[in-house]
Design a protein around this motif. Structure first.
Motif, PDB file in Angstrom:
ATOM      1  N   PRO A  22      -1.857  27.006 -16.905  1.00 35.60           N
ATOM      2  CA  PRO A  22      -1.972  25.591 -17.249  1.00 35.60           C
ATOM      3  C   PRO A  22      -0.642  24.898 -17.551  1.00 35.60           C
ATOM      4  O   PRO A  22      -0.603  23.669 -17.648  1.00 35.60           O
ATOM      5  CB  PRO A  22      -2.860  25.597 -18.495  1.00 35.60           C
ATOM      6  N   GLY A  98      -1.763  25.173  -9.844  1.00 40.80           N
ATOM      7  CA  GLY A  98      -1.987  25.118 -11.289  1.00 40.80           C
ATOM      8  C   GLY A  98      -3.194  25.962 -11.673  1.00 40.80           C
ATOM      9  O   GLY A  98      -4.146  26.089 -10.894  1.00 40.80           O
ATOM     10  N   GLY A  99      -3.139  26.559 -12.846  1.00 40.89           N
ATOM     11  CA  GLY A  99      -4.286  27.333 -13.339  1.00 40.89           C
ATOM     12  C   GLY A  99      -4.535  28.554 -12.497  1.00 40.89           C
ATOM     13  O   GLY A  99      -3.627  29.346 -12.219  1.00 40.89           O
ATOM     14  N   ASP A 100      -5.768  28.718 -12.068  1.00 44.19           N
ATOM     15  CA  ASP A 100      -6.170  29.828 -11.203  1.00 44.19           C
ATOM     16  C   ASP A 100      -6.475  29.256  -9.816  1.00 44.19           C
ATOM     17  O   ASP A 100      -7.170  28.248  -9.709  1.00 44.19           O
ATOM     18  CB  ASP A 100      -7.432  30.495 -11.790  1.00 44.19           C
ATOM     19  N   VAL A 103     -10.208  28.644  -9.026  1.00 44.25           N
ATOM     20  CA  VAL A 103     -11.060  27.833  -9.895  1.00 44.25           C
ATOM     21  C   VAL A 103     -10.749  26.361  -9.617  1.00 44.25           C
ATOM     22  O   VAL A 103      -9.687  25.868  -9.995  1.00 44.25           O
ATOM     23  CB  VAL A 103     -10.823  28.149 -11.390  1.00 44.25           C
ATOM     24  N   PHE A 104     -11.640  25.687  -8.937  1.00 43.69           N
ATOM     25  CA  PHE A 104     -11.470  24.276  -8.550  1.00 43.69           C
ATOM     26  C   PHE A 104     -10.071  24.018  -7.986  1.00 43.69           C
ATOM     27  O   PHE A 104      -9.463  22.986  -8.241  1.00 43.69           O
ATOM     28  CB  PHE A 104     -11.743  23.345  -9.754  1.00 43.69           C
ATOM     29  N   THR A 128      -6.772  29.968 -16.214  1.00 42.12           N
ATOM     30  CA  THR A 128      -7.355  28.671 -15.872  1.00 42.12           C
ATOM     31  C   THR A 128      -7.419  27.740 -17.093  1.00 42.12           C
ATOM     32  O   THR A 128      -7.542  28.201 -18.236  1.00 42.12           O
ATOM     33  CB  THR A 128      -8.747  28.871 -15.228  1.00 42.12           C
ATOM     34  N   ALA A 129      -7.326  26.436 -16.819  1.00 37.59           N
ATOM     35  CA  ALA A 129      -7.319  25.457 -17.912  1.00 37.59           C
ATOM     36  C   ALA A 129      -8.593  25.550 -18.765  1.00 37.59           C
ATOM     37  O   ALA A 129      -8.556  25.349 -19.973  1.00 37.59           O
ATOM     38  CB  ALA A 129      -7.182  24.044 -17.347  1.00 37.59           C
ATOM     39  N   MET A 182     -11.417  17.782 -14.243  1.00 34.69           N
ATOM     40  CA  MET A 182     -11.330  16.537 -13.442  1.00 34.69           C
ATOM     41  C   MET A 182     -12.419  15.529 -13.787  1.00 34.69           C
ATOM     42  O   MET A 182     -13.001  14.908 -12.889  1.00 34.69           O
ATOM     43  CB  MET A 182     -11.428  16.881 -11.935  1.00 34.69           C
ATOM     44  N   VAL A 208      -8.647  17.921 -24.135  1.00 35.79           N
ATOM     45  CA  VAL A 208      -7.311  18.504 -24.290  1.00 35.79           C
ATOM     46  C   VAL A 208      -6.476  18.104 -23.086  1.00 35.79           C
ATOM     47  O   VAL A 208      -6.773  18.511 -21.962  1.00 35.79           O
ATOM     48  CB  VAL A 208      -7.391  20.044 -24.387  1.00 35.79           C
ATOM     49  N   ALA A 211      -2.622  20.572 -21.640  1.00 32.75           N
ATOM     50  CA  ALA A 211      -2.759  21.794 -22.437  1.00 32.75           C
ATOM     51  C   ALA A 211      -1.627  22.771 -22.169  1.00 32.75           C
ATOM     52  O   ALA A 211      -1.206  22.958 -21.026  1.00 32.75           O
ATOM     53  CB  ALA A 211      -4.095  22.468 -22.117  1.00 32.75           C
ATOM     54  N   PRO A 238      -3.501  15.577 -16.735  1.00 38.48           N
ATOM     55  CA  PRO A 238      -4.735  16.341 -16.631  1.00 38.48           C
ATOM     56  C   PRO A 238      -5.322  16.641 -18.006  1.00 38.48           C
ATOM     57  O   PRO A 238      -4.584  16.886 -18.955  1.00 38.48           O
ATOM     58  CB  PRO A 238      -4.282  17.642 -15.951  1.00 38.48           C
ATOM     59  N   ALA A 239      -6.639  16.599 -18.038  1.00 33.48           N
ATOM     60  CA  ALA A 239      -7.295  16.934 -19.299  1.00 33.48           C
ATOM     61  C   ALA A 239      -8.515  17.801 -19.030  1.00 33.48           C
ATOM     62  O   ALA A 239      -9.205  17.624 -18.022  1.00 33.48           O
ATOM     63  CB  ALA A 239      -7.709  15.672 -20.033  1.00 33.48           C
ATOM     64  N   ILE A 240      -8.745  18.705 -19.931  1.00 30.83           N
ATOM     65  CA  ILE A 240      -9.918  19.576 -19.849  1.00 30.83           C
ATOM     66  C   ILE A 240     -10.827  19.177 -21.009  1.00 30.83           C
ATOM     67  O   ILE A 240     -10.356  18.907 -22.108  1.00 30.83           O
ATOM     68  CB  ILE A 240      -9.473  21.063 -19.887  1.00 30.83           C
TER      69      ILE A 240
HETATM   70  N1  SAH Z   1      -7.022  25.524 -10.594  1.00 33.95           N
HETATM   71  C1  SAH Z   1      -6.892  24.765 -11.828  1.00 33.95           C
HETATM   72  C2  SAH Z   1      -7.786  23.557 -11.831  1.00 33.95           C
HETATM   73  C3  SAH Z   1      -7.406  22.523 -10.799  1.00 33.95           C
HETATM   74  S1  SAH Z   1      -8.389  21.100 -10.898  1.00 33.95           S
HETATM   75  C4  SAH Z   1      -7.193  25.688 -13.012  1.00 33.95           C
HETATM   76  O1  SAH Z   1      -7.670  26.803 -12.800  1.00 33.95           O
HETATM   77  O2  SAH Z   1      -6.933  25.302 -14.162  1.00 33.95           O
HETATM   78  C5  SAH Z   1      -7.399  20.054 -11.914  1.00 33.95           C
HETATM   79  C6  SAH Z   1      -8.010  19.911 -13.283  1.00 33.95           C
HETATM   80  O3  SAH Z   1      -7.716  21.061 -14.060  1.00 33.95           O
HETATM   81  C7  SAH Z   1      -7.476  18.757 -14.087  1.00 33.95           C
HETATM   82  O4  SAH Z   1      -8.118  17.544 -13.730  1.00 33.95           O
HETATM   83  C8  SAH Z   1      -7.832  19.193 -15.479  1.00 33.95           C
HETATM   84  O5  SAH Z   1      -9.197  18.994 -15.740  1.00 33.95           O
HETATM   85  C9  SAH Z   1      -7.588  20.695 -15.411  1.00 33.95           C
HETATM   86  N2  SAH Z   1      -6.239  21.067 -15.862  1.00 33.95           N
HETATM   87  C10 SAH Z   1      -5.315  21.737 -15.179  1.00 33.95           C
HETATM   88  N3  SAH Z   1      -4.203  21.953 -15.907  1.00 33.95           N
HETATM   89  C11 SAH Z   1      -4.446  21.400 -17.105  1.00 33.95           C
HETATM   90  C12 SAH Z   1      -3.700  21.286 -18.315  1.00 33.95           C
HETATM   91  N4  SAH Z   1      -2.472  21.792 -18.447  1.00 33.95           N
HETATM   92  N5  SAH Z   1      -4.274  20.641 -19.345  1.00 33.95           N
HETATM   93  C13 SAH Z   1      -5.509  20.141 -19.270  1.00 33.95           C
HETATM   94  N6  SAH Z   1      -6.258  20.219 -18.146  1.00 33.95           N
HETATM   95  C14 SAH Z   1      -5.743  20.835 -17.092  1.00 33.95           C
END
Ligand code: SAH
Length: 285
Positions: A22, A98-100, A103-104, A128-129, A182, A208, A211, A238-240
């Motif tokens: 994240p 970003g993240g995994d 995962v989306f 993942t976030a 998202m 968040v 993050a 971005p917010a989760i």
């Molecule tokens: N593959 C990513 C997700 C990609 S979709 C993962 O596994 O995290 C993009 C969404 O991920 C953003 O709209 C938000 O909801 C979330 N996201 C990704 N990074 C983030 C962060 N640092 N803080 C908060 N939300 C995050």
């Protein structure tokens, strides 16, 4: 590092499809750090932190494949074609998301394009976030006293609308904790669907943003007030978003707030007569 951890060689002509986590570089995997150190080309998305890109070789070609400044993102097909082209050029290609990546993150689509083009690849999962991002806000996505399940949802379809392939009512009724990716744009509609499904408008919600980065912000609100509060506080993407009783655990588990703001942590954040969402009371009693 490679020998010490028995990491695989990054061979020419390969694509490594890696998650960057994240934001906090400390959440990278050893595989991802190794890939960054070895890659000839790094194809990265908008959500990949600059501190992470700085780990690439100075000679590596950095290719931006995300959306920036409101411009439309490159077509998925174009990104996949670029990966294939770079790999066929004999480059060691790190595709960093970003993240995994699974995962989306459309990682599956890119990997299938590599399969079709007979390009060898490896997948490197990331934090993942929806789990790691929330952990940085002091929220565990599962906790024995509150939830035995969690649902991860995207609040955004390919067309930019609220996804219509979901049974929102069933999820609202059946999932004690819901984590939304998202979902900032459609938060009002999504929250009202869950309330229609019987969720309490007073149920805790945490939003968040950024993050695990230095810009991390956490907004605690309720399902009924979430959309208005997000707008009023001008929370940025971005917010989760996390909906459910686990949000209350933040009172006890906001370790980052304790570290950076001297927050006092409550060892009994759920209180003695804590209660899960009434809809799930029977399931846990
Ligand atoms: N593959 C990513 C997700 C990609 S979709 C993962 O596994 O995290 C993009 C969404 O991920 C953003 O709209 C938000 O909801 C979330 N996201 C990704 N990074 C983030 C962060 N640092 N803080 C908060 N939300 C995050």
């Amino acid at each position: 590092m490679r020998a010490r951890f028995g990491l695989p060689a990054f061979d020419a002509g390969w694509v490594w499809l890696a998650g960057a986590g994240p934001g906090d570089p400390g959440l990278l995997t050893l595989h991802a750090v190794h890939g960054l150190a070895e890659a000839d080309a790094v194809v990265y998305d908008a959500l990949v932190d600059d501190r992470i890109l700085a780990l690439a070789k100075p000679t590596a070609q950095l290719v931006f494949a995300g959306k920036r400044g409101g411009k439309p993102s490159p077509k998925q097909r174009d990104i996949s074609d670029r990966l294939i082209e770079l790999a066929r050029d004999g480059k060691r290609v790190l595709r960093l998301k970003g993240g995994d990546p699974f995962v989306f993150g459309r990682g599956g689509e890119e990997a299938l394009a590599l399969v079709a083009a007979k390009i060898p690849f490896r997948v490197i999962p990331g934090v993942t976030a929806g789990t790691g991002g929330l952990a940085y806000a002091g929220i565990p996505v599962t906790h024995r006293d509150t939830n035995q399940a969690v649902t991860f949802i995207t609040g955004h379809s390919a067309a930019g609308e609220v996804p219509d392939g979901l049974d929102w009512h069933a999820i609202g009724k059946g999932s004690p904790v819901i984590v939304l990716y998202m979902a900032m744009k459609h938060l009002g509609i999504i929250a009202s669907r869950f309330i229609e499904a019987g969720r309490d408008a007073a149920e805790p919600v945490a939003v968040v943003s950024n993050a695990s980065t230095p810009q991390q912000r956490v907004l605690e609100t309720t399902l009924g007030a979430a959309a208005a509060d997000v707008a009023a506080a001008q929370v940025e993407a971005p917010a989760i978003i996390c909906i459910g009783e686990v949000v209350k655990l933040r009172q006890g588990l906001d370790w980052l707030g304790a570290l950076t703001q001297g927050r006092t942590l409550d060892p009994d954040p759920l209180g003695t007569d804590h209660l899960v969402n009434p809809a799930f009371k029977d399931a846990v009693s």
